[in-house]
Structures are given as structure tokens and as C-alpha cells.
Write a protein that holds these residues in place. Structure first.
Motif, PDB file in Angstrom:
ATOM      1  N   PRO A  26       0.814  -1.348  -0.102  1.00  0.00           N
ATOM      2  CA  PRO A  26       0.012   0.093   0.194  1.00  0.00           C
ATOM      3  C   PRO A  26       0.681   1.156   0.044  1.00  0.00           C
ATOM      4  N   ASP A  27       1.907   1.505   0.675  1.00  0.00           N
ATOM      5  CA  ASP A  27       2.708   2.410   0.461  1.00  0.00           C
ATOM      6  C   ASP A  27       3.501   2.835  -0.801  1.00  0.00           C
ATOM      7  N   ARG A  28       3.241   1.847  -1.803  1.00  0.00           N
ATOM      8  CA  ARG A  28       3.648   1.937  -3.178  1.00  0.00           C
ATOM      9  C   ARG A  28       2.619   1.800  -4.141  1.00  0.00           C
ATOM     10  N   MET A  29       1.264   2.096  -3.483  1.00  0.00           N
ATOM     11  CA  MET A  29      -0.127   2.139  -4.304  1.00  0.00           C
ATOM     12  C   MET A  29       0.138   0.672  -5.031  1.00  0.00           C
ATOM     13  N   GLY A  68       0.477  -0.647 -11.576  1.00  0.00           N
ATOM     14  CA  GLY A  68       1.100  -1.269 -12.603  1.00  0.00           C
ATOM     15  C   GLY A  68       2.830  -1.227 -12.015  1.00  0.00           C
ATOM     16  N   ALA A  69       3.525  -1.338 -13.068  1.00  0.00           N
ATOM     17  CA  ALA A  69       5.036  -1.333 -13.140  1.00  0.00           C
ATOM     18  C   ALA A  69       5.508  -0.206 -11.838  1.00  0.00           C
ATOM     19  N   ASP A  70       6.437  -0.790 -10.963  1.00  0.00           N
ATOM     20  CA  ASP A  70       6.947   0.306 -10.178  1.00  0.00           C
ATOM     21  C   ASP A  70       8.140   0.937 -10.863  1.00  0.00           C
ATOM     22  N   LEU A  71       7.746   2.090 -11.231  1.00  0.00           N
ATOM     23  CA  LEU A  71       8.642   2.890 -11.923  1.00  0.00           C
ATOM     24  C   LEU A  71       9.749   3.515 -11.056  1.00  0.00           C
ATOM     25  N   GLN A  72       9.455   3.813  -9.672  1.00  0.00           N
ATOM     26  CA  GLN A  72      10.392   4.335  -8.920  1.00  0.00           C
ATOM     27  C   GLN A  72      11.367   3.270  -8.678  1.00  0.00           C
ATOM     28  N   ALA A  73      10.981   1.972  -8.477  1.00  0.00           N
ATOM     29  CA  ALA A  73      11.934   0.883  -8.273  1.00  0.00           C
ATOM     30  C   ALA A  73      12.718   0.599  -9.436  1.00  0.00           C
ATOM     31  N   SER A 252      10.625  10.065 -16.274  1.00  0.00           N
ATOM     32  CA  SER A 252      11.147  11.100 -15.432  1.00  0.00           C
ATOM     33  C   SER A 252       9.820  12.257 -15.100  1.00  0.00           C
ATOM     34  N   SER A 253       9.090  12.392 -16.289  1.00  0.00           N
ATOM     35  CA  SER A 253       7.861  13.359 -16.295  1.00  0.00           C
ATOM     36  C   SER A 253       6.974  12.998 -15.082  1.00  0.00           C
ATOM     37  N   ILE A 254       6.707  11.678 -14.853  1.00  0.00           N
ATOM     38  CA  ILE A 254       5.873  11.024 -13.783  1.00  0.00           C
ATOM     39  C   ILE A 254       6.435  11.632 -12.489  1.00  0.00           C
ATOM     40  N   LEU A 255       7.573  11.205 -12.137  1.00  0.00           N
ATOM     41  CA  LEU A 255       8.416  11.144 -10.907  1.00  0.00           C
ATOM     42  C   LEU A 255       8.579  12.672 -10.713  1.00  0.00           C
ATOM     43  N   GLU A 256       8.817  13.665 -11.688  1.00  0.00           N
ATOM     44  CA  GLU A 256       8.837  15.179 -11.570  1.00  0.00           C
ATOM     45  C   GLU A 256       7.665  15.792 -11.532  1.00  0.00           C
ATOM     46  N   ARG A 257       6.582  15.167 -11.947  1.00  0.00           N
ATOM     47  CA  ARG A 257       5.267  15.739 -11.788  1.00  0.00           C
ATOM     48  C   ARG A 257       5.080  16.877 -12.999  1.00  0.00           C
ATOM     49  N   ARG A 258       5.571  16.381 -14.035  1.00  0.00           N
ATOM     50  CA  ARG A 258       5.366  17.573 -15.298  1.00  0.00           C
ATOM     51  C   ARG A 258       4.971  16.852 -16.357  1.00  0.00           C
TER      52      ARG A 258
END
Length: 263
Positions: A26-29, A68-73, A252-258
Motif C-alpha cells: 500500500p505504501d507504493r500503491m 502497474g509497474a513500479d517505475l520508482q523501483a 522522469s515526467s511522472i516522477l517530476e510531476r510535469r
């Protein structure tokens, strides 16, 4: 399979044979890293083959089904991240496990289901959704193409025109919209989703196991004749796209919210 993968999944079988397999990150949705996907594949296969299991219920703990896929990981792993080949193999194995399970599989979708999480829900025999749930097939929004069999599962369910709109535009699909096009069999209040799904699962669990198995096999064989070819096309295309500059920009755009700027 690593211990961490099993630790990210909860399993419970009730007295009538409904086995609930819940993604528990849950901490990573409930985003899916490689060990979690491998654990899901193994657990679905194990419990599907167990005579004590008569129905499998897929769920997500917390506020999401799975994003879906854990992009941060993937970004944090850097060069140690799974290869595109491994990623695609795991996604295909997950969907095949659901489709070939000899028992009915129900997906109880709470909150967002995105990317391969939508493929997982589409592979289930029945999908129920919470009122606040939605499906996000935003592959093209991050420079990718559909995977996990979505390129055949979605049009098989809703037709080419509707599938094209969802996949090419990458818009979110609300629970009510999913019900209207036939993806979800029902939309329930969020607090009632798990209980409502369990009620349907228990009804099926009391049915004739072999008859349900053969019915499921017949339906899958009749409607998904292109599954192998679709998975092969997805594998080839996604392996190319996963190493592209557009995908790097999309992540990068997702992680940087742009908003992304594609080449």
C-alpha cells in the motif's frame, strides 16, 4: 523467487474454497516490482492447482488495486533493474497464470488500476469495481505500448473502436464507464467491494468445479485465439520501447510531476 515477493502478497482461503490473493504494497500503491510479479504468478498457479481452491479472488490492499509497474523501483535499481526481456516475460506469465487457472478468477478493483494492473484485471473472468475505482491504460502517455496481453484482452472485451480510444488516448476509464462498456460486471460502494466480490466468489465456489473449468477454457479458447501472437508482438515492441529516450522521458515526467516532451 525471493522472500520479499511473497511478503508483498497476502493469501487467505475460506471454508468454501475462495482463495483471496491480495497485493500488499500500500505504501507504493501496490505497484508491481519483479519479485511481487513472480510471487503472484507462483501463488495463482499453486492455488489454482489445489483442489481446496475453487475460486481465486484478486484484490489490492489499501487505496489501490495496483498502479502497474513500479517505475520508482526501476529508476532506483539503475543498471540492476530487470532487463526488458525479463519484464515482458513476467508480465506475460502473470496474465497466462490468470487465464489458465482451472478455477474462476475474480478481480475486485479498488482505487486505480494502471498499466499491467489493468491487464491483470482484464485477464480475470469477472471484474467488479468500487465506485471510486478507475482503469488507466496510459502506456502511450509514457512512451510505451500496451503489454500483459492488453492489446488482445481489451478489444476482445469491448471491440476494436472502444479499445483504440482507450489505448491510443490513454485516458482514465471510470468504474461507471467500465461497467457501461461491459468490462465491469458491477460497481459497488467502496466499503462494500470486498464483501460483494466475496459473495459472488462463494456462489461460484459452491458450483461444479469441473464444469466451470471447462466453461472457462472454452470461453478463453474462443475469444483469445490471438493471445500468443499478441504477447509476441507486445514483447518485441515493448523491449524496443523500454530502452528508448521517450520512455526515459515519460518516467522522469511522472516522477517530476510535469508534462513529458517526447522526441
Amino acid at each position: 523467487m525471493t522472500v520479499s515477493g511473497r511478503d508483498a502478497v497476502k493469501v487467505d482461503t475460506d471454508e468454501v474454497g475462495v482463495t483471496t490473493i491480495s497485493i500488499d504494497r500500500p505504501d507504493r500503491m501496490n505497484a508491481l516490482d519483479a519479485p511481487t510479479v513472480v510471487a503472484l504468478v507462483e501463488l495463482i498457479n499453486e492455488h489454482g492447482a489445489d483442489p481446496a481452491t475453487r475460486v481465486i479472488l484478486l484484490a489490492g490492499e489499501g487505496a489501490a488495486f495496483t498502479t502497474g509497474a513500479d517505475l520508482q523501483a526501476i529508476k532506483e535499481a539503475g543498471p540492476d533493474a530487470p532487463s526488458p526481456d525479463e519484464t515482458m516475460h513476467n508480465a506475460a506469465a502473470l496474465v497466462r497464470a490468470v487465464l489458465t487457472a482451472p478455477v474462476p478468477v475474480i478481480a475486485a478493483v479498488n482505487g486505480p488500476a494502471a498499466g499491467v494492473g489493468v491487464s491483470l484485471a482484464l485477464a480475470a473472468d469477472l471484474m467488479l469495481m468500487a465506485e471510486d475505482a478507475y482503469l488507466l491504460l496510459a502506456f502511450t502517455n509514457i512512451g510505451l505500448m500496451p503489454d500483459g496481453g492488453a492489446s488482445v484482452l481489451l478489444p476482445a472485451a469491448v471491440g476494436r473502436a472502444v479499445a483504440s480510444r482507450m489505448l491510443l488516448r490513454g485516458d482514465s476509464v471510470s468504474a461507471l464507464q467500465a461497467r457501461d462498456v461491459g468490462l465491469a460486471i458491477d460497481v459497488l460502494p467502496t466499503a462494500d467491494l470486498r464483501a460483494g466480490a466475496a459473495k459472488i466468489a462463494r456462489r461460484l465456489a459452491r458450483g461444479p468445479r469441473r464444469a466451470l473449468e471447462l466453461t472457462k477454457r472454452s470461453l478463453t479458447g474462443a475469444t483469445l485465439t490471438e493471445l500468443d501472437a499478441a504477447l509476441a508482438r507486445e514483447h518485441e515492441g515493448q523491449v524496443e520501447l523500454l530502452v528508448s529516450t521517450d520512455f526515459a522521458e515519460g518516467v522522469s515526467s511522472i516522477l517530476e510531476r510535469r508534462r513529458p516532451t517526447f522526441s
